[in-house]
Design an enzyme around this catalytic site. Structure first.
Site, PDB file in Angstrom:
ATOM      1  N   ASP A  21      33.648   8.315  52.298  1.00 20.00           N
ATOM      2  CA  ASP A  21      33.924   6.892  52.135  1.00 20.00           C
ATOM      3  C   ASP A  21      33.834   6.481  50.672  1.00 20.00           C
ATOM      4  OD1 ASP A  21      34.588   6.174  54.610  1.00 20.00           O
ATOM      5  OD2 ASP A  21      32.762   5.006  55.038  1.00 20.00           O
TER       6      ASP A  21
ATOM      7  N   GLU B 240      29.234  -0.162  45.219  1.00 20.52           N
ATOM      8  CA  GLU B 240      29.659  -0.257  46.611  1.00 20.52           C
ATOM      9  C   GLU B 240      28.480  -0.701  47.480  1.00 20.52           C
ATOM     10  OE1 GLU B 240      30.152   3.661  48.072  1.00 20.52           O
ATOM     11  OE2 GLU B 240      30.395   3.040  50.139  1.00 20.52           O
TER      12      GLU B 240
ATOM     13  N   ASP C  80      28.846   5.987  46.886  1.00 24.64           N
ATOM     14  CA  ASP C  80      28.139   7.090  47.540  1.00 24.64           C
ATOM     15  C   ASP C  80      28.910   8.384  47.339  1.00 24.64           C
ATOM     16  OD1 ASP C  80      26.189   5.452  48.454  1.00 24.64           O
ATOM     17  OD2 ASP C  80      27.093   5.144  50.437  1.00 24.64           O
TER      18      ASP C  80
ATOM     19  N   ASP D 169      29.888  10.441  49.378  1.00 21.98           N
ATOM     20  CA  ASP D 169      30.491  10.929  50.622  1.00 21.98           C
ATOM     21  C   ASP D 169      31.981  10.576  50.659  1.00 21.98           C
ATOM     22  OD1 ASP D 169      30.518   8.242  51.000  1.00 21.98           O
ATOM     23  OD2 ASP D 169      29.090   8.227  52.675  1.00 21.98           O
TER      24      ASP D 169
END
Ligand code: TTJ
Length: 647
Positions: free
Chosen positions: A514, A437, A510, A512
């Site tokens: 997202d 990503e 990541d 997180d």
């Protein structure tokens, strides 16, 4: 264990044959129930319940109660007429004893037009008896209570006796049995969800019958559930569409009976905004996963009647082609349930209904209904036709897109996307592709990797939600085209795993919210377009660390979870150190990314698996569907698909 050499004084020669029959079942249980695994164990329950369903379909029983106790004893109780107790002329023993000791005797004592029992997995109550440690039957009828008991695989332990009196209005049959652990070597423990789902399904398929499910085991599922659907499969369709946005409120429903063949037909359908289809077919309450004549008739009639209506009302232009079966499948949720006195199941797994006479029966009953319905409900008719027309347009666009993708990007001839930083090796078994990503992390990954066997494909931002997009859109998406090219094995129905260029496809995002969303989108895409790669275990999720413990310039340790951090803190005791929490992969330089995420010696990869393809499909629809609430619940309650995604 029963033994044919044991001869009881009161047995006639006929009875010896009976025992031989049941002994054959014990010797080769797989021949009768398919398997002695958990699936076979549950078949015992279905068989017994089916007998009560038959009594209910014949109009005599209204409530069927199924209970499972702490010792995995199953009780099935109905309020039908009660099994026959008089002496059976052929066997010379009570009819109830005959039912439980003569192979396939059950069917001869039925009252209804169809036997649900005796169908695909209907093997007769005697088979259940043969495979039980003990089995007891209690019958209420004519103001009397009768009791009979079998043990050790079907040997009579207590001949039929009258044990007392009851209210003459109280009638019914109760069977209690304990599956034999000598037969079911994997154990005789029942699965809550399997029973719950099937009992609810039977309630949907048999409108008006009241099912009660008592899970009396002292575990987290303990409790009682009551299922009764007056709307039958109409409510089944509503249930299947509960997480969807429906195109109209009404569920189209019809039922009918063909006198000449004694076939009963019941169909319910509705459309939703989705692009997938959920059509399930049944014969005599048994799911027919491979369809057959009932499904064929349904699709034929659906397109015949809708096209005729659309032409009549000028909803399809004169020169335009008819809507196809495929056009009419998009967003369709349907249940097709037929009952047949003598069903024939075909195919390797016997999952396909073969009786040719079913098709014209469905054509007639469903056709007459649908014609009238469309005339009476022009608004609904218009919505269905519009949906199918847009599916048709999308299908043509997809075809064009696919052709142009093929031309432009030249699948298969080795053209690779420029963004792909490929590895040197051409041996797929050692090659890995990291799908990363974001461009910055992509850069670090490109520098940090071992380019001999590690390729990197950076994706910018979020990829398309394939669950909510049609195929031509999907091929317009550059990221998706790049992945298809990079993998090299084709996609969807044309996958050749031997051409797959990397045996590890690793998703890196990541840690997180997202990142989790992107992982889910990626998995949805891979699930829909590359299912065999998930099934084959080629798909992984990388777990970058959440924390770095360091002292000045020196890295002391990486922690991948909060628990690990807690442990690490304890290990360090008095030592002074700092903690960095990684918010994204971009915070790591190339060498850190290698150390933590790419280096096979230190990285943590989680393999993505599909335990149950159908389950996973539903999870995806739910996660990606329009309705927010079920999605939220799912994320809060469990992380079923990728257990380690940390939802
Ligand atoms: C047959 O015709 C006379 C009246 O009873 C009919 C009958 O067989 N009813 C019946 C059978 N109701 N329930 C059963 C039954 C229930 C269980 C739980 C198990 C079995 C093998 C049969």
């Amino acid at each position: 264990m029963s033994n044919t050499s044991i001869k009881h004084d009161n047995y006639t020669s006929d009875d010896i044959q009976v025992l031989e029959g049941l002994e054959a079942v014990r010797r080769r249980p797989g021949m009768y129930i398919g398997t002695t695994s958990s699936t076979g164990l549950h078949h015992l329950v279905w068989e017994i319940i089916d007998n009560s369903v038959d009594e209910a379909l014949a109009g005599y029983a209204h409530t069927i109660e199924i209970s499972v106790d702490n010792d995995d004893v199953v009780t099935v109780k109905d309020d039908g007429r009660g099994m026959p107790t008089e002496i059976h002329p052929k066997t010379g023993v009570s009819t109830v004893e005959t039912i439980f000791t003569v192979l396939h005797a059950g069917g001869k004592f039925g009252g209804g037009a169809y036997k649900v029992s005796g169908g695909l997995h209907g093997v007769g109550a005697s088979v259940v008896n043969a495979l039980s440690e003990w089995l007891e039957v209690t019958i209420h009828k004519d103001g009397k209570v009768y009791f009979i008991r079998f043990k050790d695989g079907g040997q009579v332990d207590q001949k039929l006796i009258e044990t007392g009196e009851c209210d003459p209005h109280t009638t019914g049959s109760t069977v209690r049995f304990k599956a034999d652990p000598e037969i079911f070597k994997e154990g005789t423990i029942y699965d809550y969800k399997t029973l719950y789902d099937r009992i609810r399904q039977m309630a949907f398929l048999n409108k008006g019958i009241h099912f009660i499910f008592n899970w009396d085991k002292d575990d987290e599922h303990k409790g009682s559930h009551s299922f009764c659907y007056e709307g039958g499969i109409k409510e089944y369709v509503q249930f299947l569409n509960q997480n969807e946005t429906v195109l109209f409120e009404d569920v189209l429903y019809c039922d009918g009976y063909d006198n000449s063949t004694s076939i009963a037909v019941e169909i319910a359908l509705q459309y939703n905004t989705d692009y997938n289809e959920k059509t399930y077919s049944f014969c005599n309450n048994i799911f027919t996963p491979d369809g057959g004549m009932h499904i064929d008739g349904f699709r034929q009639t659906l397109s015949r009647v809708i096209n005729a209506y659309a032409r009549e009302k000028n909803l399809i232009k004169k020169d335009d082609a008819n809507l196809t079966n495929d056009d009419l499948r998009e967003g369709l949720t349907a249940i097709i349930s037929v009952k047949h006195p003598d069903p024939q199941y075909e195919g390797q797994t016997k999952g396909k209904l073969g009786n040719a006479e079913v098709r014209p029966a469905v054509n007639k009953i469903f056709g007459d209904f649908l014609k009238r319905y469309l005339l009476e409900n022009p608004d609904v008719a218009k919505i269905i036709i519009e949906k199918a027309k847009s599916a048709s347009e999308a299908r043509l666009a997809a075809q064009k897109a696919r052709e142009s993708v093929r031309r432009k990007d030249d699948f298969g001839s080795g053209n690779l996307p420029t963004k792909l930083k490929d590895c040197a090796s051409r041996d797929p078994s050692i090659c890995e592709i990291y799908i990363v990503e974001g461009n910055s992390a992509g850069g670090s990954a490109q520098q940090g990797r071992d380019s001999n066997f590690q390729a990197v494909l950076p994706l910018r931002g979020k990829i398309l939600n394939v669950e909510k997009a049609r195929e031509h859109k999907i091929f317009d998406n550059a990221e998706i085209r790049m992945m298809i090219q990079a993998f090299g094995c084709g996609y969807k129905n044309d996958i050749d795993i031997s051409k797959l260029r990397y045996h590890k496809i690793v998703i890196v995002t990541d840690a997180d919210v997202d990142g989790q969303h992107i992982s889910t989108l990626m998995l949805t895409f891979l699930y829909r377009y590359f299912k065999p790669l998930i099934e084959g275990g080629y798909v992984y999720i990388a777990m970058p660390p959440l924390y770095k413990l360091f002292k000045g310039q020196k890295t002391l340790r990486y922690c991948y979870t909060d628990e690990e951090l807690e442990l690490a803190k304890r290990d360090f005791g008095d030592e002074k150190y700092d903690i960095q929490r990684y918010k994204g992969l971009g915070e790591m330089d190339a060498s850190q990314l290698w150390e933590t995420t790419l280096d096979p010696a230190h990285r943590t990869l989680k393999r993505v698996s599909i335990e149950d393809a159908i389950d996973a499909d539903q999870v995806f629809s739910m996660l990606m569907g329009d309705e927010v609430e079920p999605r939220k619940n799912f994320i809060v309650e469990n992380a079923h698909f990728a257990k380690n995604l940390d939802f």
